[in-house]
Structures are given as C-alpha cells and as structure tokens.
Design an enzyme around this catalytic site. Structure first.
Site, PDB file in Angstrom:
ATOM      1  N   SER A  66       0.803  -1.215   0.000  1.00 20.75           N
ATOM      2  CA  SER A  66       0.000   0.000   0.000  1.00 20.75           C
ATOM      3  C   SER A  66       0.845   1.280   0.000  1.00 20.75           C
ATOM      4  CB  SER A  66      -0.929  -0.096   1.207  1.00 20.75           C
ATOM      5  OG  SER A  66      -1.820   0.959   1.246  1.00 20.75           O
ATOM      6  N   ASP A 286      -1.535   1.283  -3.731  1.00 23.13           N
ATOM      7  CA  ASP A 286      -2.304   0.189  -4.325  1.00 23.13           C
ATOM      8  C   ASP A 286      -3.723   0.642  -4.677  1.00 23.13           C
ATOM      9  OD1 ASP A 286      -3.060   0.388  -1.670  1.00 23.13           O
ATOM     10  OD2 ASP A 286      -3.398  -1.754  -1.410  1.00 23.13           O
ATOM     11  N   ASN A 382      -8.318   8.595   6.605  1.00 23.91           N
ATOM     12  CA  ASN A 382      -7.208   8.542   5.640  1.00 23.91           C
ATOM     13  C   ASN A 382      -7.659   8.234   4.204  1.00 23.91           C
ATOM     14  OD1 ASN A 382      -7.628   5.761   5.477  1.00 23.91           O
ATOM     15  ND2 ASN A 382      -6.100   5.311   7.026  1.00 23.91           N
ATOM     16  N   ARG A 505      -4.067   5.131  21.368  1.00 24.98           N
ATOM     17  CA  ARG A 505      -4.149   3.684  21.083  1.00 24.98           C
ATOM     18  C   ARG A 505      -2.835   3.200  20.484  1.00 24.98           C
ATOM     19  NH1 ARG A 505      -4.702   3.435  15.591  1.00 24.98           N
ATOM     20  NH2 ARG A 505      -5.023   1.199  15.498  1.00 24.98           N
ATOM     21  N   ALA A 506      -2.611   1.896  20.638  1.00 16.47           N
ATOM     22  CA  ALA A 506      -1.417   1.303  20.027  1.00 16.47           C
ATOM     23  C   ALA A 506      -1.699   1.123  18.550  1.00 16.47           C
ATOM     24  CB  ALA A 506      -1.131  -0.046  20.674  1.00 16.47           C
ATOM     25  N   SER A 507      -0.726   1.465  17.708  1.00 14.36           N
ATOM     26  CA  SER A 507      -0.886   1.243  16.269  1.00 14.36           C
ATOM     27  C   SER A 507      -0.934  -0.257  15.997  1.00 14.36           C
ATOM     28  CB  SER A 507       0.301   1.863  15.523  1.00 14.36           C
ATOM     29  OG  SER A 507       0.393   1.299  14.233  1.00 14.36           O
ATOM     30  N   ARG A 514      -0.296   5.915  19.001  1.00  7.12           N
ATOM     31  CA  ARG A 514      -0.768   7.149  18.355  1.00  7.12           C
ATOM     32  C   ARG A 514      -1.580   7.977  19.347  1.00  7.12           C
ATOM     33  NH1 ARG A 514       0.747   6.036  13.262  1.00  7.12           N
ATOM     34  NH2 ARG A 514       0.213   4.019  12.370  1.00  7.12           N
TER      35      ARG A 514
HETATM   36  P1  NG1 Z   1      -2.700   1.942  12.691  1.00  7.89           P
HETATM   37  O1  NG1 Z   1      -1.230   1.864  12.435  1.00  7.89           O
HETATM   38  O2  NG1 Z   1      -3.280   0.775  13.457  1.00  7.89           O
HETATM   39  O3  NG1 Z   1      -3.080   3.282  13.270  1.00  7.89           O
HETATM   40  C1  NG1 Z   1      -3.128   2.566  10.108  1.00  7.89           C
HETATM   41  C2  NG1 Z   1      -4.177   3.623   9.884  1.00  7.89           C
HETATM   42  C3  NG1 Z   1      -5.523   2.940   9.759  1.00  7.89           C
HETATM   43  C4  NG1 Z   1      -5.526   1.831   8.719  1.00  7.89           C
HETATM   44  C5  NG1 Z   1      -4.330   0.908   8.907  1.00  7.89           C
HETATM   45  C6  NG1 Z   1      -4.179  -0.116   7.807  1.00  7.89           C
HETATM   46  C7  NG1 Z   1      -4.335   5.857  10.871  1.00  7.89           C
HETATM   47  C8  NG1 Z   1      -4.357   6.683  12.099  1.00  7.89           C
HETATM   48  N1  NG1 Z   1      -4.229   4.545  11.034  1.00  7.89           N
HETATM   49  O4  NG1 Z   1      -3.462   1.863  11.284  1.00  7.89           O
HETATM   50  O5  NG1 Z   1      -6.491   3.900   9.499  1.00  7.89           O
HETATM   51  O6  NG1 Z   1      -5.587   2.356   7.420  1.00  7.89           O
HETATM   52  O7  NG1 Z   1      -3.109   1.661   9.028  1.00  7.89           O
HETATM   53  O8  NG1 Z   1      -3.457   0.334   6.713  1.00  7.89           O
HETATM   54  O9  NG1 Z   1      -4.410   6.405   9.753  1.00  7.89           O
HETATM   55 ZN    ZN Z   2      -3.686   1.052   0.214  1.00  9.91          ZN
END
Ligand code: NG1
Ligand code: ZN
Length: 537
Positions: A66, A286, A382, A505-507, A514
């Site tokens: 992506s 993508d 996003n 929250r944890a990514s 984040r």
């Molecule tokens: P994480 O890394 O869990 O915040 C990010 C994006 C999600 C989603 C995923 C999958 C933000 C804040 N988070 O997730 O919206 O698109 O990647 O690609 O944009």
């Molecule tokens: Zn994508």
C-alpha cells in the site's frame, strides 16, 4: 528414512528468518520485503486451505504494501465475497507464518487441515495479483511454490490495484448466481465502472478537470486504462489529468506523493502546481485510498479527506433515496472511527440527521458495521472506504416503480451508483468517479464541498514507547482501560479545552502509540496532544 512431507520439502527454499515473530494484522503481513518470502509461501498454503474449507470458492491473494516505502511489501488474503479475511483465520495465518522450521510448518498445516475438518479432495482455487514493487515477482514465485505443492488451481492477474483483485474474487464466486457481480476480468471491471459512470452522469456537466496523483504506483497505469473506457472530455466527459504515474523507477513509489503523503503532511505533493480552486486527488500505492484537496483563491490549502468523502456520499445518496420516493424504505447510515473529525460527526448527526456508528480502526470493522444499514457509508479519515448496499436495499432500488419523472431520474442515478461503487472494499478509482459525479450533480466546486462544515483543528502524533501492548482500549478505541489511571489523566486534560477530545491507542501496523487530539483552535489541539503525549511516555 521416511521421505519428507512435500510441504516441508518445498518450504526449504523459503526458510523462516530466525527469531522473527510475524503477525497477520489489520493490513495482513507487512514489512521489509526481504523478510517476506517464507510468509508469502505460507500464506499461499493457507489460501489453499481456506478455499477447500469453503468448498472450492475462490480466495484472493494480494501482494502489496500500500502506502509503505518501496523497500517494503506485504501480503493479504481476500475472502470469497471480496471482503477481508475472516478474523478467526488471521490466527491461522499467524500460526503458519511462525512455524519455526519446514517440518514444524508441515505439521501445523496437517493439524489445521484436521482441526478444521478440511477435505483434501476438494479442489482449491486461488487468484492473485501484485502492485508495482520490485520485490513483487520474487514473492510471487514463493506463492506459486505453495499453490503448486498444495495442488491449487490458480490464475495470476499480474499487476492490479488491490480493489480490482477484490472485485475479481467476488465476480468469480458469484458467476451464475442471482448476485452476479460482474465479468471476472480486469476489462470487466473497466466496462462495469465506465457504464455505471456514464449512466450516473446523465446530462450533467463536469466543471473543469481533476488532476490525479497516482503515488507512482499501480493506480497510474490502471487509471490510464480506465480512462480509455470513459467518455472523453470532448464528448462532454470528465477530463482526468494523470500525474505521478512513474512505475518504471520503483523507488519513486509513494515518495513525496500519494494519499498518505498528503494526509500526513497536510500539503500537496511538492510536484503539484495546481491553480486556485482546481480539483486535485491523490491515490495511495495500491489505489484503495483517496484524498481530495485544493488551494483556495488566497492560496490556502484545504484537504478533503475520507470524512469529507463520507459526508458527501451520505448527503447525496440520502437525497437520491428521498427524491426517488424510497426515503422511508432505505435508511442510510455512516460508519467512522475515532480518527474522524468531530465536526464531521456533528454534521452527519445534526445536519444530515443520519445515524453514525464508531468502530475500531481497520476497514474490516467498518465494513462489517456498514452492512447493518440498508446503505452503509464508511470511510477512514485517511481516505479508505466505500458504500455498501444491503440485498434488501438493492432489491427495493431495483424493483421500485417511480411515480413521477423526478423520481425516475433520481432512481436512475441511484441504480447507476450501486454499480459504480465497488462494494467489496474501498476503491480509490471508483470513489474518485463517485465524488466527481456528486460534484457534477450538485454543480459544486471543491470550495462548496469544503463549506459544508468546518473541521475542528487536530493533531495526530506518533510516540515510541517501550511496550505498546500495555495500551489496551475500549469503547471503539476511544478510551484506555490500561495502563490503569492513564485515562483519568487524559480526561482531566481534555476537560480544560473547548471542544477538546483526545484518545490514545497502540498502532496495529507500526511499533508505536498514536495520540490524537482536537480542540477549538490549532494551538490548543497541539497543546492538548503534547500534554497527552507526556502522560503516555
Ligand atoms: P494503525 O497503524 O493501526 O493506526 C493505520 C491507519 C488505519 C488503517 C491501517 C491499515 C491511521 C491513524 N491509522 O493503522 O487507518 O488504514 O493503518 O493500513 O491512519
Ligand atoms: Zn492502500
């Protein structure tokens, strides 16, 4: 010595990197491409098992990372109706990916086969595609090894956008059913999309061109292909200017361009020279995410992100349903995550008077919640999202006898939209055409769209912590339940700001936490984010 299990023998060419633990996350497996060969081989095995478990329905495998940098890659599975892989199978993917040796892998494979009661004699069927990354062809060979050793029938669709593979997967699994989705080819995708676009445009006119930044990814060549099927600007069609479509130099992928660049940096790609009020859009690598933006007459930059696309779509589809005479029969709802701007949520509930549901991050959660509405509009801020129509809504839209020419016209547009929108997953190309149709119908430019509501100033931060797994959330990720006491500190801070809101929250995709904050002014949003970050550190 007993001869080696064929799965283990073929696995020897794709050894698991020692001391690595893999996890099938919100975006499948994603990491530096040199680490992925064993993962892709094992995902190929799982695709075969999943297809056999589902009686030989076709499973999709997409090789892409992506919006990540060019040296990364990733792999994810697509379920038969074009949805993301069912959650319980994510665990099986993780189990196979982490089997410590070739032998352990073949044992894990046999164990899954028997635990899940999978019948080996059922023919497994898989389709796959990849984005333009240099590592793609090498990873495809690992996938092929798995498909061959598992006696799987497969089709290699070569280069596709992620949503195109989702479309083809659904088409293949619905052939000959009442829910037939389309012709299961790339050309079929263009034909269906273009015909629906033409029908939805009707006699409306487009106000100037749209410039589309393709992130130097697979969306570039595919958008150029799609354009061949659309009416040209001289025939009264939409003029689409394609930029950043260099896929010959893979190192340019997502570099200083694309939807993620624009959203994260809140500015246009440096290569952009857009005139004031010109419509600009960016895809990601993508082509499943879409961002719009423009410069107003004072040259200030405005982002029209996923929240804006969701509100625009909900507004237009809600009006169409009412104008078609189906207002009482078809209820539109919107699904967002905690990252949606608070002003967009107020606009949907107070101005559009539509219900909003908030789910955890990750498209699978949003998609699932959206299917509970007759028409469910879902987008992540996003730019990843789509609109899903329930079977009942499709039936009502299909059967309704309009009572007036005005109803007939709204109904025609609504029917065309059900075909234009890729209902399997967020699709930047079909979302782009959807936005263009809506703006043409409303005779709106980007400014009128932007004026529907005013975003609350916000700040998204990323903090590296010792162990992100201690951050556990509840209430669709809007509150922390662990570590103890942290949420109370956040609440106390938020209470000091007008229109304050913040969550942590944890990514799911990066080793980080984040922090999101919004407030009445930019200065306050930044300040709140900084203070909450201090609590978390
Ligand atoms: P994480 O890394 O869990 O915040 C990010 C994006 C999600 C989603 C995923 C999958 C933000 C804040 N988070 O997730 O919206 O698109 O990647 O690609 O944009
Ligand atoms: Zn994508």
């Amino acid at each position: 010595m007993a001869s080696q299990h064929p799965i283990a023998a073929a696995s020897a060419k794709y050894p698991k990197p020692a001391e690595r633990t893999f996890q099938y996350g919100t975006a499948g497996f994603r990491m530096k491409a040199f680490l992925l060969d064993s993962v892709v081989y094992r995902v190929g095995l799982l695709a075969a098992l999943r297809s056999r478990k589902l009686n030989g329905q076709v499973i999709g495998v997409m090789i892409t990372a992506s919006h990540n940098p060019p040296e990364d890659n990733g792999v994810k599975l697509v379920d038969p109706m074009g949805e993301m892989l069912e959650a319980s199978w994510e665990t099986h993917a993780t189990t196979l990916a982490n089997a410590s040796s070739d032998q352990a892998l073949s044992e894990a494979y046999d164990k899954l086969t028997s635990d899940l009661n999978i019948k080996r004699e059922i023919k497994a069927r898989v389709v796959f595609a990849r984005d333009t990354r240099a590592s793609g062809p090498r990873l495809v060979s690992a996938l092929l090894a798995a498909l061959e050793v598992s006696a799987t029938e497969y089709t290699d669709f070569k280069l596709l956008t992620t949503p195109q593979l989702h479309y083809i997967t659904r088409c293949l699994n619905t052939v000959g059913t009442p829910y037939e989705y389309g012709e299961p080819t790339e050309q079929g995708y263009y034909k269906k999309t273009a015909a629906a676009f033409k029908a939805a445009t009707g006699t409306k006119k487009f106000n100037g061109p749209v410039t589309v930044d393709c992130a130097n990814g697979v969306g570039g060549p595919k958008l150029r292909e799609l354009i061949k099927y659309l009416p040209s600007a001289s025939e009264g069609g939409l003029e689409i200017k394609v930029v950043n479509d260099n896929v010959v130099e893979p190192e340019r992928l997502n570099h200083q361009c694309g939807a993620d660049f624009v959203k994260t940096n809140q500015r246009p790609p440096p290569s952009s020279h857009a005139a004031p009020l010109a419509r600009c859009a960016s895809l990601d690598g993508d082509a499943d995410r879409l961002m719009y933006y423009f410069n107003d007459s004072d040259s200030s930059f405005h982002l029209l992100d996923g929240d804006r696309i969701a509100t625009l779509a909900a507004l237009f589809i809600g009006d169409l349903a009412r104008n078609a005479g189906l207002g009482e029969k078809i209820k539109v709802g919107v699904v967002q995550t905690a990252y949606a701007n608070g002003a967009s949520t107020s606009y949907i509930t107070q101005d559009l008077k539509l219900p909003v549901v908030c789910t955890p991050t990750g498209v699978k959660h949003l998609h699932h919640a959206a299917t509970r509405f007759d028409v469910g509009v879902y987008f992540e801020a996003n730019g990843h999202g789509t609109v899903v129509f329930s079977d009942l809504a499709l039936k009502r839209i299909g059967k309704y006898e309009p009572q007036s020419p005005a109803q007939a016209s709204a109904l025609d547009t609504l029917r065309a939209l059900t075909a234009l929108i890729n209902q399997t997953v967020g699709d930047a190309l079909s979302d782009l055409l959807l936005v263009e149709i809506i703006l043409a119908h409303k005779a709106w430019g980007p400014q009128e769209w932007h004026l529907t509501y005013t975003d609350l100033p916000n700040r998204l931060g990323r903090i590296e912590v010792a162990d992100r797994n201690i951050f556990k959330t509840t209430d669709a990720e809007r509150k922390l339940e662990s570590p103890p006491g942290v949420q109370a500190q956040i609440d106390a801070l938020v209470g000091k700001y007008k229109n304050g809101r913040s969550f942590v929250r944890a990514s799911g995709t990066e080793d980080a936490v984040r922090v999101y904050a919004e407030a009445a002014t930019k200065g306050e949003a930044d300040d709140l984010a900084a203070k909450v970050a201090d609590v978390v550190r």
